[in-house]
Scaffold this motif. Sequence first.
Motif, mmCIF file in Angstrom:
data_model
loop_
_atom_site.group_PDB
_atom_site.id
_atom_site.type_symbol
_atom_site.label_atom_id
_atom_site.label_comp_id
_atom_site.label_asym_id
_atom_site.label_seq_id
_atom_site.Cartn_x
_atom_site.Cartn_y
_atom_site.Cartn_z
ATOM 1 N N UNK A 1 10.542 2.812 -6.299
ATOM 2 C CA UNK A 1 9.644 3.701 -5.559
ATOM 3 C C UNK A 1 10.295 5.055 -5.332
ATOM 4 N N UNK A 2 11.575 5.048 -4.998
ATOM 5 C CA UNK A 2 12.288 6.303 -4.764
ATOM 6 C C UNK A 2 12.378 7.122 -6.047
ATOM 7 N N UNK A 3 12.654 6.444 -7.146
ATOM 8 C CA UNK A 3 12.734 7.128 -8.446
ATOM 9 C C UNK A 3 11.377 7.729 -8.812
ATOM 10 N N UNK A 4 10.314 6.960 -8.635
ATOM 11 C CA UNK A 4 8.967 7.445 -8.957
ATOM 12 C C UNK A 4 8.620 8.650 -8.083
ATOM 13 N N UNK A 5 8.961 8.574 -6.816
ATOM 14 C CA UNK A 5 8.688 9.672 -5.897
ATOM 15 C C UNK A 5 9.431 10.940 -6.318
ATOM 16 N N UNK A 6 10.701 10.793 -6.662
ATOM 17 C CA UNK A 6 11.497 11.967 -7.035
ATOM 18 C C UNK A 6 10.998 12.599 -8.335
ATOM 19 N N UNK B 1 0.833 -1.199 0.000
ATOM 20 C CA UNK B 1 0.000 0.000 0.000
ATOM 21 C C UNK B 1 0.874 1.259 0.000
ATOM 22 N N UNK B 2 0.258 2.374 -0.289
ATOM 23 C CA UNK B 2 0.991 3.637 -0.428
ATOM 24 C C UNK B 2 1.654 4.065 0.879
ATOM 25 N N UNK B 3 1.018 3.797 1.994
ATOM 26 C CA UNK B 3 1.613 4.173 3.283
ATOM 27 C C UNK B 3 2.924 3.428 3.513
ATOM 28 N N UNK B 4 2.953 2.149 3.179
ATOM 29 C CA UNK B 4 4.180 1.371 3.328
ATOM 30 C C UNK B 4 5.267 1.910 2.402
ATOM 31 N N UNK B 5 4.907 2.202 1.165
ATOM 32 C CA UNK B 5 5.878 2.735 0.207
ATOM 33 C C UNK B 5 6.452 4.054 0.706
ATOM 34 N N UNK B 6 5.589 4.926 1.237
ATOM 35 C CA UNK B 6 6.050 6.214 1.754
ATOM 36 C C UNK B 6 6.989 6.020 2.938
ATOM 37 N N UNK B 7 6.698 5.038 3.774
ATOM 38 C CA UNK B 7 7.566 4.748 4.922
ATOM 39 C C UNK B 7 8.955 4.310 4.446
ATOM 40 N N UNK B 8 8.989 3.468 3.418
ATOM 41 C CA UNK B 8 10.261 2.996 2.859
ATOM 42 C C UNK B 8 11.026 4.161 2.236
#
Length: 49
Positions: free
Chosen positions: A41-46, A6-13
Motif C-alpha cells: 500500500x505504501x509503495x502504491x501510494x508513493x 476499504x480505502x479509508x483504512x489503507x490511508x490510515x495505515x
Amino acid sequence: MSAKYNEDFKKEVIDAYIKSAKSYAEIAAEFNISKKSVRDWTKKYSEEC
C-alpha cells in the motif's frame, strides 16, 4: 483467502507509517494486518503521488 480493506483504512495505515519511525512489521502488528500489505500500500501510494 485475502481480506478486503476499504480505502479509508489503507490511508490510515499509510499515514501511520509515513508519520512514524516504525517499521512495516510494527505498523502491521499495530493494525493486525500483514507486513506485505503495509509495504504494498505504501509503495502504491508513493507511486501515485
